[in-house]
Design a protein around this motif. Structure first.
Motif, mmCIF file in Angstrom:
data_model
loop_
_atom_site.group_PDB
_atom_site.id
_atom_site.type_symbol
_atom_site.label_atom_id
_atom_site.label_comp_id
_atom_site.label_asym_id
_atom_site.label_seq_id
_atom_site.Cartn_x
_atom_site.Cartn_y
_atom_site.Cartn_z
ATOM 1 N N UNK A 83 0.857 -1.182 0.000
ATOM 2 C CA UNK A 83 0.000 0.000 0.000
ATOM 3 C C UNK A 83 0.890 1.227 0.000
ATOM 4 N N UNK A 84 0.594 2.150 -0.905
ATOM 5 C CA UNK A 84 1.420 3.340 -1.013
ATOM 6 C C UNK A 84 1.280 4.238 0.210
ATOM 7 N N UNK A 85 0.064 4.321 0.762
ATOM 8 C CA UNK A 85 -0.136 5.146 1.949
ATOM 9 C C UNK A 85 -1.487 4.828 2.577
ATOM 10 N N UNK A 86 -1.707 5.375 3.759
ATOM 11 C CA UNK A 86 -2.943 5.084 4.473
ATOM 12 C C UNK A 86 -4.148 5.763 3.834
ATOM 13 N N UNK A 87 -3.935 6.859 3.109
ATOM 14 C CA UNK A 87 -5.039 7.533 2.415
ATOM 15 C C UNK A 87 -5.610 6.608 1.343
ATOM 16 N N UNK A 88 -4.730 5.953 0.598
ATOM 17 C CA UNK A 88 -5.160 4.995 -0.419
ATOM 18 C C UNK A 88 -5.957 3.866 0.234
ATOM 19 N N UNK A 89 -5.464 3.350 1.340
ATOM 20 C CA UNK A 89 -6.143 2.274 2.054
ATOM 21 C C UNK A 89 -7.530 2.724 2.504
ATOM 22 N N UNK A 90 -7.630 3.920 3.085
ATOM 23 C CA UNK A 90 -8.913 4.415 3.595
ATOM 24 C C UNK A 90 -9.908 4.647 2.462
ATOM 25 N N UNK A 91 -9.450 5.146 1.334
ATOM 26 C CA UNK A 91 -10.327 5.378 0.194
ATOM 27 C C UNK A 91 -10.932 4.046 -0.258
ATOM 28 N N UNK A 92 -10.100 3.027 -0.350
ATOM 29 C CA UNK A 92 -10.579 1.707 -0.757
ATOM 30 C C UNK A 92 -11.531 1.148 0.299
ATOM 31 N N UNK A 93 -11.147 1.267 1.568
ATOM 32 C CA UNK A 93 -11.984 0.743 2.654
ATOM 33 C C UNK A 93 -13.385 1.348 2.604
ATOM 34 N N UNK A 94 -13.456 2.665 2.453
ATOM 35 C CA UNK A 94 -14.762 3.339 2.462
ATOM 36 C C UNK A 94 -15.663 2.864 1.335
ATOM 37 N N UNK A 95 -15.079 2.511 0.203
ATOM 38 C CA UNK A 95 -15.914 2.058 -0.905
ATOM 39 C C UNK A 95 -16.550 0.699 -0.604
ATOM 40 N N UNK A 96 -15.989 -0.066 0.315
ATOM 41 C CA UNK A 96 -16.558 -1.367 0.679
ATOM 42 C C UNK A 96 -17.383 -1.315 1.944
ATOM 43 N N UNK A 97 -17.186 -0.296 2.724
ATOM 44 C CA UNK A 97 -18.012 -0.062 3.908
ATOM 45 C C UNK A 97 -19.029 1.019 3.533
ATOM 46 N N UNK A 98 -19.847 0.698 2.541
ATOM 47 C CA UNK A 98 -20.760 1.683 1.957
ATOM 48 C C UNK A 98 -21.757 2.242 2.967
ATOM 49 N N UNK A 99 -22.167 1.427 3.946
ATOM 50 C CA UNK A 99 -23.125 1.904 4.933
ATOM 51 C C UNK A 99 -22.448 2.586 6.123
ATOM 52 N N UNK A 100 -21.132 2.729 6.054
ATOM 53 C CA UNK A 100 -20.340 3.387 7.115
ATOM 54 C C UNK A 100 -20.527 2.738 8.475
ATOM 55 N N UNK A 101 -20.743 1.424 8.473
ATOM 56 C CA UNK A 101 -20.919 0.713 9.736
ATOM 57 C C UNK A 101 -19.583 0.482 10.437
ATOM 58 N N UNK A 102 -18.495 0.600 9.686
ATOM 59 C CA UNK A 102 -17.180 0.342 10.257
ATOM 60 C C UNK A 102 -16.746 -1.105 10.110
ATOM 61 N N UNK A 103 -17.560 -1.915 9.398
ATOM 62 C CA UNK A 103 -17.276 -3.333 9.225
ATOM 63 C C UNK A 103 -17.365 -3.727 7.760
ATOM 64 N N UNK A 104 -16.596 -4.765 7.386
ATOM 65 C CA UNK A 104 -16.785 -5.419 6.091
ATOM 66 C C UNK A 104 -16.833 -6.927 6.328
#
Length: 155
Positions: A83-104
């Motif tokens: 992973x290039x950086x944590x921003x990249x990781x967070x952007x990807x994470x948010x796209x899979x945690x679409x309901x913002x529940x904090x879980x996948x």
């Protein structure tokens, strides 16, 4: 051990000889180590662990031998998909945690990993993707609820 350079992913030639010499010195600190002993150990070791039979010791082969399965997986995963950086990781994470529940879930994790590989121009078979997903769930889903949160993956 300054005789090794793992930046290319393997140990070969003189680096390999130095590795086994160093290993024998650690195992037998009070003995004089001969070149014949180094070569004998190298031959025995390589016949057992050089799965690619290329005369080189790949970091994967070394990791398989000395690391527990979870650490071995993480080492290889980081090597394959940095992973290039944590921003990249967070952007990807948010796209899979679409309901913002904090879980996948495991299924969402699989999609997450697939896209992560694609983003790094890596093609992974469906079987390998299942293996990575299952391994990550086993390693990080500490409460065994079938889903991961950011704290689970931060580990």
């Amino acid at each position: 051990m300054s005789c090794l350079r793992l930046d290319n992913g393997y140990i070969e030639g003189k680096e390999l000889d130095n590795f086994f010499h160093h290993l024998l010195e650690k195992l037998r600190p009070d003995d004089t180590i001969t070149e014949e002993e180094v070569q004998r150990m190298k031959e025995q070791f390589m016949s057992a662990y050089d799965v690619t039979t290329d005369g080189r010791l790949q970091i994967q082969e070394l990791a398989n031998m000395v690391l527990p399965d979870d650490e071995n997986f993480l080492l290889l995963f980081r090597r394959e998909t940095p992973l290039d950086n944590s921003v990249e990781f967070m952007r990807i994470w948010r796209s899979y945690d679409a309901d913002s529940s904090g879980f996948i879930s495991a299924g969402e994790l699989k999609d997450f990993l697939r896209d992560l590989f694609l983003q790094h121009n890596k093609v992974v078979t469906e079987v390998k993707l299942e293996e990575y997903t299952d391994t990550m769930m086993k390693i990080f889903d500490k409460n065994k609820d079938g889903r991961l949160d950011l704290n689970d993956l931060a580990r």
